[in-house]
Design a protein around this motif. Structure first.
Motif, PDB file in Angstrom:
ATOM      1  N   PRO A 226       5.649  93.006   7.268  1.00 56.13           N
ATOM      2  CA  PRO A 226       6.889  93.750   7.518  1.00 56.13           C
ATOM      3  C   PRO A 226       8.114  93.104   6.887  1.00 56.13           C
ATOM      4  N   PHE A 227       8.144  91.781   6.880  1.00 52.72           N
ATOM      5  CA  PHE A 227       9.303  91.104   6.295  1.00 52.72           C
ATOM      6  C   PHE A 227       9.423  91.416   4.807  1.00 52.72           C
TER       7      PHE A 227
ATOM      8  N   PHE B 244       0.150  90.216   9.677  1.00 54.41           N
ATOM      9  CA  PHE B 244       0.268  91.641   9.975  1.00 54.41           C
ATOM     10  C   PHE B 244       1.597  91.963  10.651  1.00 54.41           C
ATOM     11  N   ALA B 245       2.009  91.094  11.585  1.00 52.21           N
ATOM     12  CA  ALA B 245       3.180  91.427  12.400  1.00 52.21           C
ATOM     13  C   ALA B 245       4.488  90.939  11.795  1.00 52.21           C
ATOM     14  N   ILE B 246       4.473  89.839  11.059  1.00 50.60           N
ATOM     15  CA  ILE B 246       5.737  89.276  10.580  1.00 50.60           C
ATOM     16  C   ILE B 246       5.832  89.279   9.057  1.00 50.60           C
ATOM     17  N   LEU B 247       4.812  88.714   8.414  1.00 52.30           N
ATOM     18  CA  LEU B 247       4.930  88.479   6.977  1.00 52.30           C
ATOM     19  C   LEU B 247       5.022  89.785   6.193  1.00 52.30           C
TER      20      LEU B 247
ATOM     21  N   PHE C 136      -3.438  83.394  11.592  1.00 52.67           N
ATOM     22  CA  PHE C 136      -2.655  83.737  10.412  1.00 52.67           C
ATOM     23  C   PHE C 136      -2.733  85.227  10.110  1.00 52.67           C
TER      24      PHE C 136
ATOM     25  N   PHE D 293      -3.037  87.706  12.290  1.00 55.56           N
ATOM     26  CA  PHE D 293      -2.099  88.381  13.187  1.00 55.56           C
ATOM     27  C   PHE D 293      -0.667  88.185  12.711  1.00 55.56           C
ATOM     28  N   PHE D 294      -0.372  86.944  12.347  1.00 53.83           N
ATOM     29  CA  PHE D 294       0.979  86.602  11.905  1.00 53.83           C
ATOM     30  C   PHE D 294       1.364  87.410  10.675  1.00 53.83           C
TER      31      PHE D 294
END
Lengths: 287, 283
Positions: free
Chosen positions: A31-32, A26-29, A21, A23-24
Motif C-alpha cells: 500500500p505504501f 501485504f499491509a504496509i509495504l 514479512f 503480512f507486513f
C-alpha cells in the motif's frame, strides 16, 4: 551430513522470518508504494481508470486555501495535547510515586484504566458530559459547539484517554532514579522544589524524549477522537489534516489529491519526530 | 522541638498528597461512574438532574440496548477479528524476532529487515488509508472479516517483531545449541525450547495487541462499511451518532461495550502495565 544440517539451520531462519514479512508486505509495504503512485494521479476513489498528472496535486496543495485551517488546527491540537499530556502524566506519576502504599497502586490502576477504552467510547462519554452535565451544573453551553473552544474540549477528552500511558513511562523513569541522590541533596539543604528541578527533571530526560516524541506524533495524527466527537465541525473548526485526507477520499472524491497531502504529511511527521527526539537525546545526562 | 514541627509538617504534606491523589482519582473515574448512573435512570430522571442517583435501578435500558443496538453481532465480529489476529501476530513476530535476533550477527539481510521494520513504525496510518482502500476493493476483501484480520496482523507485525527481537537477545544461546547438538531440528528447537522461554514478552505483546486491535477504529472504518461486518468500535461510532436522544439506552449500550474491556483489563492489567513501563509503546 554435518553440512546439510548446517544449511537447514540457515534456511530455517529465512523460513521463520518469511510469514511475518509477507503480512507486513501485504499491509504496509505494497500500500505504501501504491500510495506514492496514486499521489501522482487524478484518481477519484471510485472508477477504475485514472490519469497521471505529474506534480499537479502537489502544486495544487500550495494553492489550496481549504488546507490552511486543518493545518492550523492540527498544530494547535498537537501543542495543547503535548503540553497537557506531559504535565498531567508527570504529575500523576509523581503522586503515585509518593504513595508507595496501597493507595499508590490503586491510583496507578485508576489512572491507567481510561487507556483501555476506545476513542469512540471516550468521546461519547465526554460528549454527554459537555452537553448535559456542564449545562445543568454550570450553565455552560456545549463546548463542542463553540468554535473557539472546541479544540481544547476535544483535547481534554484525549488527555483523559491517553495520559495513563505516559504516566507509566514517567513512573518507571522516577523509580530508576537512585535514592542516594535525593539524600545527598537533602544533606546539602535543598528544598523540595530545588530537588525536583535539579535532580528529578534532568534525570527524567530519557523519559521526556520518549514521551514527548510519542505524544507529538500521535497528536499530530489525531483522527478518531475528533471524527467521533464533532466530525470536524462546527464549520471546520476542529478539522484536522487526518480528517481532511479522509474527506478527500470519501466526500470530495479526490483520492489522488488526498494521497499527495498525506505523503507530505508523513514526511513532515517523520522529520519532526526525528528533530524532537534528537533535541531531547542531546539533553540526556549520563549517571 | 524542631524535630516535632518537622514531623508535623511532614504529616500535613502527607495528608495533602493523599487528598490530591483522591481528587485526581475522582476526576478520572467520574465519566465511568456517570455512565453507570445514567444507564440506570429513566429518561425524565436524566432530564431532571444528570448527577442525582436513580430512584430505583431501571434495568429496562439494558434490555432495550441488547435488543435494539445489535451489539451482539458486532461483539462476535470483534472477537472474530481480534483473537485470530493476535495469535497470528504472536506466532509470526516471535518467529521473525527470533530469526532477526539470531541471524543478524552473520547475515546482513536480517539486519536490514530489522531496520526496515523500525523505519516503518514512523509511517502514519493516513498515508495508507487511500491505497489500502484501493487494494482491498480490487481484491474483493472489503467488508470481509478475513481481510480485516490480514490487515490488522500486517500492521502490527513490525512493532511486535521489534519487541521480540529485544527479548530474544537477552535469552542465552546455550540451550538451543544443546538441543541442536542432541539432534533436535531447528523448527522443533524453536517451538520446544525457545518459544516457552519467551513467555513474558509473549504475554505483554498479546495483552497490548488485544487492547489495540479491540479498540482499532481507523482500519475498521475504511474496510468494514456494511452493517453485518462492523466491529464494536465502528458500530458504536454509528450507533452513538443515531441515538443521542435516548441517553439511558445509549449509556446502557456503552456499559455493555465497556464490560469486556474492563474484564480484560482486570485480568491482563499486570502485563499491560509491565509492558508499557518497559517502554513497549507504539507511537
Amino acid at each position: 551430513m554435518r553440512k546439510k544440517k548446517f544449511s537447514s539451520l540457515r534456511t530455517s531462519k529465512y523460513v521463520f522470518a518469511l510469514p511475518g514479512f509477507c503480512f507486513f508486505a501485504f499491509a504496509i509495504l505494497i500500500p505504501f508504494l501504491m500510495g506514492v503512485n496514486i499521489a501522482f494521479t487524478d484518481w477519484n476513489g471510485i472508477t477504475k481508470d485514472y490519469n497521471y498528472v505529474g506534480f499537479k496535486n502537489f502544486i495544487d496543495m500550495f494553492q489550496d486555501k481549504r488546507i490552511l485551517q486543518p493545518m492550523r488546527n492540527t498544530l494547535i491540537f498537537a501543542l495543547l495535547g503535548v503540553t497537557g499530556n506531559n504535565i498531567i502524566a508527570l504529575s500523576c506519576a509523581l503522586l503515585v510515586n509518593q504513595k508507595s502504599s496501597k493507595l499508590g497502586s490503586v491510583a496507578k490502576v485508576i489512572f491507567f484504566m481510561p487507556v483501555c477504552f476506545s476513542a469512540i467510547l471516550s468521546s461519547f462519554l465526554w460528549g454527554f458530559i459537555y452537553r448535559e452535565v456542564f449545562s445543568q451544573l454550570f450553565a455552560i453551553k456545549n463546548l463542542l459547539g463553540n468554535k473557539s473552544l472546541v479544540i481544547p474540549a476535544i483535547t481534554a477528552i484525549g488527555l483523559w484517554n491517553s495520559c495513563g500511558i505516559n504516566m507509566l513511562i514517567y513512573l518507571s523513569g522516577l523509580k530508576s532514579i537512585p535514592t542516594d541522590l535525593y539524600e545527598a541533596a537533602t544533606v546539602d539543604g535543598a528544598t523540595a522544589v530545588q530537588k525536583f528541578f535539579r535532580v528529578t527533571l534532568p534525570l527524567l530526560m530519557p523519559s521526556f524524549s520518549v514521551c514527548v516524541t510519542l505524544t507529538l506524533t500521535s497528536w499530530l495524527r489525531e483522527f478518531a477522537m475528533t471524527l467521533a466527537s464533532t466530525g470536524g465541525g462546527p464549520g471546520g473548526a476542529s478539522r484536522t489534516i487526518s480528517i481532511y485526507i479522509y474527506e478527500n477520499l470519501y466526500k470530495y472524491s479526490k483520492a489522488g489529491y488526498g494521497q499527495a497531502v498525506s505523503l507530505l504529511f508523513a514526511l513532515f511527521l517523520i522529520l519532526i519526530g526525528n528533530v524532537v527526539s534528537t533535541f531531547f537525546r542531546k539533553r540526556e545526562v549520563e549517571l | 522541638m524542631k524535630n516535632k514541627s518537622y514531623a508535623r509538617k511532614k504529616k500535613i504534606t502527607n495528608i495533602a498528597i493523599t487528598c490530591v491523589t483522591l481528587l485526581v482519582m475522582l476526576v478520572f473515574c467520574f465519566p465511568i461512574v456517570l455512565a453507570i448512573l445514567t444507564s440506570l435512570k429513566t429518561e425524565p430522571e436524566i432530564a431532571k438532574s444528570v448527577l442525582a442517583l436513580p430512584s430505583s435501578p431501571h434495568w429496562q435500558n439494558y434490555a432495550d440496548a441488547m435488543e435494539k443496538s445489535g451489539f451482539s453481532r458486532s461483539l462476535v465480529n470483534s472477537c472474530i477479528v481480534t483473537f485470530p489476529s493476535v495469535v497470528l501476530i504472536v506466532l509470526c513476530s516471535a518467529m521473525g524476532g527470533y530469526a532477526i535476533a539470531r541471524g543478524s550477527s552473520d547475515r546482513r539481510v536480517f539486519r536490514y529487515l530489522d531496520r526496515f521494520y523500525l523505519a516503518s513504525l514512523m509511517i502514519p496510518f493516513q498515508i495508507l488509508m487511500i491505497p489500502v482502500y484501493k487494494v482491498f476493493k480490487s481484491l474483493n476483501l472489503q467488508n470481509n472479516l478475513f481481510g480485516m484480520i490480514l490487515m490488522l496482523t500486517g500492521m502490527s507485525i513490525a512493532y511486535a517483531t521489534f519487541l521480540f527481537v529485544g527479548f530474544v537477545k537477552s535469552v542465552p544461546r546455550e540451550l538451543e545449541e544443546a538441543a541442536l547438538i542432541d539432534g533436535c531440528g531447528p523448527y522443533r528447537t524453536f517451538f520446544r525450547i525457545v518459544f516457552p522461554l519467551l513467555k513474558p514478552i509473549t504475554a505483554t505483546v498479546a495483552a497490548l495487541h488485544v487492547m489495540w486491535l479491540w479498540n482499532d477504529f481507523n482500519v475498521a472504518l475504511i474496510l468494514l462499511q456494511k452493517e453485518e461486518v462492523r466491529t464494536l468500535t465502528v458500530k458504536q461510532f454509528y450507533f452513538f451518532g443515531q441515538y443521542t436522544a435516548n441517553y439511558g439506552m445509549a449509556f446502557a449500550a456503552s456499559i455493555l461495550c465497556m464490560m469486556p474491556v474492563i474484564l480484560f483489563f482486570i485480568g491482563a492489567q499486570k502485563y499491560l502495565i509491565e509492558g508499557i513501563s518497559a517502554g513497549a509503546v507504539k507511537s
